[in-house]
Design a protein around this motif. Structure first.
Motif, PDB file in Angstrom:
ATOM      1  N   THR A  28      23.577  34.765  12.848  1.00 33.23           N
ATOM      2  CA  THR A  28      24.491  34.394  13.681  1.00 33.23           C
ATOM      3  C   THR A  28      23.957  32.975  14.287  1.00 33.23           C
ATOM      4  OG1 THR A  28      23.213  35.805  15.396  1.00 33.23           O
ATOM      5  CG2 THR A  28      25.218  36.714  14.402  1.00 33.23           C
ATOM      6  N   ALA A  32      29.087  26.380  14.772  1.00 39.76           N
ATOM      7  CA  ALA A  32      30.360  27.250  14.965  1.00 39.76           C
ATOM      8  C   ALA A  32      30.406  28.609  15.250  1.00 39.76           C
ATOM      9  CB  ALA A  32      31.092  27.238  13.660  1.00 39.76           C
ATOM     10  N   LEU A  34      29.388  31.106  13.746  1.00 39.58           N
ATOM     11  CA  LEU A  34      29.687  32.195  12.631  1.00 39.58           C
ATOM     12  C   LEU A  34      28.769  33.213  12.364  1.00 39.58           C
ATOM     13  CD1 LEU A  34      31.595  29.743  10.256  1.00 39.58           C
ATOM     14  CD2 LEU A  34      32.612  30.842  12.082  1.00 39.58           C
ATOM     15  N   ARG A  35      29.314  34.164  11.889  1.00 37.07           N
ATOM     16  CA  ARG A  35      28.401  35.396  11.838  1.00 37.07           C
ATOM     17  C   ARG A  35      28.565  35.564  10.098  1.00 37.07           C
ATOM     18  NH1 ARG A  35      27.182  40.847  14.052  1.00 37.07           N
ATOM     19  NH2 ARG A  35      27.226  42.263  12.489  1.00 37.07           N
ATOM     20  N   ARG A  36      27.438  35.668   9.359  1.00 39.87           N
ATOM     21  CA  ARG A  36      27.355  35.799   8.042  1.00 39.87           C
ATOM     22  C   ARG A  36      26.600  37.085   7.591  1.00 39.87           C
ATOM     23  NH1 ARG A  36      27.794  31.801   3.837  1.00 39.87           N
ATOM     24  NH2 ARG A  36      27.881  33.587   2.637  1.00 39.87           N
ATOM     25  N   TYR A  73      20.101  29.136  14.287  1.00 37.08           N
ATOM     26  CA  TYR A  73      20.400  30.552  13.562  1.00 37.08           C
ATOM     27  C   TYR A  73      19.554  31.541  14.245  1.00 37.08           C
ATOM     28  CZ  TYR A  73      23.318  28.172  10.400  1.00 37.08           C
ATOM     29  OH  TYR A  73      24.484  27.535   9.610  1.00 37.08           O
TER      30      TYR A  73
END
Length: 121
Positions: A28, A32, A34-36, A73
């Motif tokens: 996370t 942006a 974003l979560r991967r 991250y």
């Protein structure tokens, strides 16, 4: 930290569920936010290699978040080995050594399983 229980895939036989290793990595943050997510559930014959990767990680170490810089991250690592759950949140600046090896192995395994699914294997 979000506690996620990692369970064997639905197609895993009930007889071998106790021998299964399930590893999930969630990244996370970033610009942006974003979560991967990546997941590995190695076959029983690969278990010794994966167990070694898991056991090399310092699960009991307290890893404080790095306050330097925004948009970094954060890596949440969840492992289910037999009936044991292991969890750690690793700041990006601390993702090195055994942690990096485990995360890279999970990401590679996930990419291979996606490629196998796409090819119909």
């Amino acid at each position: 930290m979000v506690h996620e229980i990692e369970s064997p895939a639905e197609n895993a036989g009930s007889g071998d569920a106790q021998d299964r290793i399930v590893i999930a990595v969630v990244r996370t943050g970033g610009i942006a936010g974003l979560r991967r997510r990546w997941r590995a559930e190695p076959a029983p014959e690969q278990a010794p290699t994966w167990l070694e990767l898991v056991e090399r990680c310092p699960w009991d170490e307290r890893l404080d978040p790095d306050a330097r810089g925004a948009d970094r991250y954060v890596w949440s690592i969840h492992v289910r080995v037999r009936d044991e759950q292991l969890e750690q949140v690793v700041p990006d600046t601390r993702l090195e050594g055994a942690w990096r090896e485990l995360v890279d192995a999970v990401r590679d395994a996930d990419a291979r399983s996606d490629a196998d699914a796409d090819s119909g294997a």
